[in-house]
Motif scaffolding. Structure first.
Motif, short mmCIF file in Angstrom:
data_model
loop_
_atom_site.label_atom_id
_atom_site.label_comp_id
_atom_site.label_asym_id
_atom_site.label_seq_id
_atom_site.Cartn_x
_atom_site.Cartn_y
_atom_site.Cartn_z
N THR A 1 -11.42 17.31 -34.82
CA THR A 1 -9.63 17.58 -35.07
C THR A 1 -8.68 18.66 -34.53
OG1 THR A 1 -11.21 17.07 -36.78
CG2 THR A 1 -9.25 17.96 -37.40
N THR A 2 -8.83 19.22 -34.09
CA THR A 2 -8.24 20.57 -33.93
C THR A 2 -7.53 19.85 -32.29
OG1 THR A 2 -9.97 22.29 -33.59
CG2 THR A 2 -7.89 22.45 -31.66
N THR A 3 -8.14 19.09 -31.75
CA THR A 3 -7.69 18.13 -30.58
C THR A 3 -6.44 16.90 -30.92
OG1 THR A 3 -9.56 18.42 -28.56
CG2 THR A 3 -7.25 16.91 -28.09
N ASN A 4 -7.08 16.44 -31.74
CA ASN A 4 -6.61 15.33 -32.77
C ASN A 4 -4.75 15.95 -32.89
OD1 ASN A 4 -5.79 12.12 -33.98
ND2 ASN A 4 -5.22 13.71 -35.76
N ALA A 5 -4.70 16.85 -33.85
CA ALA A 5 -3.71 17.85 -34.37
C ALA A 5 -2.96 18.06 -32.99
CB ALA A 5 -4.56 18.98 -35.51
N GLN A 6 -3.06 18.42 -32.22
CA GLN A 6 -2.52 18.86 -30.74
C GLN A 6 -1.56 17.43 -29.87
OE1 GLN A 6 -5.35 20.65 -29.08
NE2 GLN A 6 -5.44 22.99 -29.67
N ASN A 7 -2.14 17.10 -30.31
CA ASN A 7 -2.17 15.28 -29.61
C ASN A 7 -1.32 14.87 -30.75
OD1 ASN A 7 -2.85 15.22 -26.82
ND2 ASN A 7 -4.45 16.19 -27.93
N ASP A 8 -0.47 14.61 -32.48
CA ASP A 8 -0.09 14.08 -33.06
C ASP A 8 0.99 15.20 -33.06
OD1 ASP A 8 0.70 12.43 -34.72
OD2 ASP A 8 -0.17 13.90 -36.43
N ARG A 9 1.94 14.15 -32.61
CA ARG A 9 3.36 14.37 -32.95
C ARG A 9 4.25 15.28 -33.97
NH1 ARG A 9 6.69 10.11 -28.77
NH2 ARG A 9 4.62 10.43 -27.06
N SER A 10 3.41 14.36 -35.19
CA SER A 10 4.58 14.46 -36.01
C SER A 10 3.55 15.03 -36.89
CB SER A 10 3.97 12.44 -36.96
OG SER A 10 2.77 12.40 -37.10
N GLY A 11 1.84 15.58 -36.59
CA GLY A 11 1.05 16.63 -37.75
C GLY A 11 0.54 15.98 -39.27
N LYS A 12 0.99 14.70 -39.18
CA LYS A 12 0.48 13.84 -39.94
C LYS A 12 -0.87 13.02 -40.30
CE LYS A 12 4.71 13.76 -42.10
NZ LYS A 12 6.10 13.24 -42.16
N SER A 13 -1.54 12.58 -38.82
CA SER A 13 -2.32 11.65 -39.08
C SER A 13 -3.77 12.82 -38.81
CB SER A 13 -2.30 11.26 -37.44
OG SER A 13 -3.12 12.35 -36.07
N THR A 14 -4.58 11.93 -39.37
CA THR A 14 -6.10 12.76 -39.72
C THR A 14 -7.16 11.47 -38.84
OG1 THR A 14 -6.51 11.95 -41.33
CG2 THR A 14 -5.33 13.40 -42.02
N VAL A 15 -7.64 13.04 -38.90
CA VAL A 15 -9.04 12.10 -38.45
C VAL A 15 -10.42 11.54 -39.09
CG1 VAL A 15 -11.38 12.54 -36.55
CG2 VAL A 15 -9.79 13.87 -36.15
N THR A 16 -10.89 10.25 -39.23
CA THR A 16 -11.30 9.56 -40.70
C THR A 16 -12.68 9.86 -39.65
OG1 THR A 16 -10.73 7.54 -39.28
CG2 THR A 16 -9.62 8.42 -41.34
N SER A 17 -12.72 9.62 -38.53
CA SER A 17 -14.53 9.78 -38.95
C SER A 17 -14.73 10.08 -37.24
CB SER A 17 -15.03 8.53 -38.88
OG SER A 17 -14.77 7.61 -38.02
N VAL A 18 -16.05 11.17 -37.22
CA VAL A 18 -16.75 11.52 -35.60
C VAL A 18 -17.92 10.98 -35.46
CG1 VAL A 18 -16.93 13.05 -34.08
CG2 VAL A 18 -14.71 13.18 -35.35
N GLN A 19 -18.98 10.09 -34.51
CA GLN A 19 -19.63 9.92 -35.02
C GLN A 19 -20.22 9.87 -33.46
OE1 GLN A 19 -19.75 5.71 -35.58
NE2 GLN A 19 -19.93 6.43 -37.94
N VAL A 20 -21.25 10.88 -33.57
CA VAL A 20 -22.17 10.97 -32.11
C VAL A 20 -23.64 10.48 -32.98
CG1 VAL A 20 -23.43 12.83 -30.76
CG2 VAL A 20 -21.02 13.38 -31.80
N THR A 21 -23.84 9.25 -31.75
CA THR A 21 -25.10 8.26 -31.55
C THR A 21 -25.32 7.83 -29.95
OG1 THR A 21 -23.85 6.70 -32.70
CG2 THR A 21 -26.26 6.06 -31.72
N CYS A 22 -27.19 8.78 -30.35
CA CYS A 22 -28.41 8.52 -29.02
C CYS A 22 -28.27 7.50 -29.22
CB CYS A 22 -29.32 9.20 -29.32
SG CYS A 22 -28.85 11.38 -29.69
N THR A 23 -27.79 6.79 -27.99
CA THR A 23 -28.37 5.37 -27.58
C THR A 23 -29.64 4.90 -26.28
OG1 THR A 23 -26.58 5.10 -25.57
CG2 THR A 23 -26.09 4.14 -28.57
N SER A 24 -29.84 4.22 -26.11
CA SER A 24 -30.69 4.16 -24.66
C SER A 24 -30.32 4.85 -23.08
CB SER A 24 -31.73 2.63 -24.81
OG SER A 24 -30.56 1.55 -24.56
N HIS A 25 -28.46 3.80 -23.30
CA HIS A 25 -27.89 4.53 -22.01
C HIS A 25 -27.44 6.36 -22.00
CE1 HIS A 25 -28.48 -0.08 -21.46
NE2 HIS A 25 -27.79 -0.24 -22.21
N GLY A 26 -27.35 6.41 -22.83
CA GLY A 26 -26.48 8.30 -23.19
C GLY A 26 -26.58 8.20 -24.28
N VAL A 27 -25.18 8.71 -24.44
CA VAL A 27 -24.14 9.17 -26.02
C VAL A 27 -23.15 8.91 -26.55
CG1 VAL A 27 -23.87 11.36 -27.24
CG2 VAL A 27 -25.99 11.84 -25.65
#
Length: 124
Positions: free
Chosen positions: A64-90
């Motif tokens: 969320t912090t990185t999104n805010a730093q990279n959004d010129r308008s400051g109006k976008s929002t992070v709608t989801s962050v998913q971290v998934t463990c898979t057989s190949h890693g993360v």
């Protein structure tokens, strides 16, 4: 002349929505990379993925912090962050979105546009 004006107005509004869509994509990419770096810090090098070890709240905060730093308008929002463990890693997936006010299309009753949500997927 009226038809040409309406077509030009929609072209301007659609062009603006496309430009913002590209910016959303850049912000999602940067957010996913920083979230993946945070996951790597939490797990450590060579450590197998363990959902109990991952602090998804801290990963979401970083994204969320990185999104805010990279959004010129400051109006976008992070709608989801998913971290998934898979057989190949993360896998880290970040999605963001934004509603864009129209400039000319409001004349015909379209006051906002929603570019497609942007997302990025990083595999560690």
């Amino acid at each position: 002349a009226v038809v040409l004006f309406v077509m030009a107005a929609f072209a301007v509004d659609l062009g603006n929505a496309y430009a913002i869509s590209r910016q959303l994509s850049v912000s999602a990419d940067a957010s996913a990379l920083s979230a993946a770096q945070k996951v790597n810090q939490l797990l450590g090098v060579g450590t197998p993925c363990d959902p109990a070890t991952l602090n998804v709240a801290s990963v979401t905060t970083v994204a969320t912090t990185t999104n805010a730093q990279n959004d010129r308008s400051g109006k976008s929002t992070v709608t989801s962050v998913q971290v998934t463990c898979t057989s190949h890693g993360v896998e880290v997936t970040v999605a963001n979105s934004r509603t864009v006010p129209t400039i000319f299309a409001g004349v015909v009753g379209i006051s906002t546009m929603s570019p497609p949500s942007s997302g990025a997927n990083i595999r560690l």
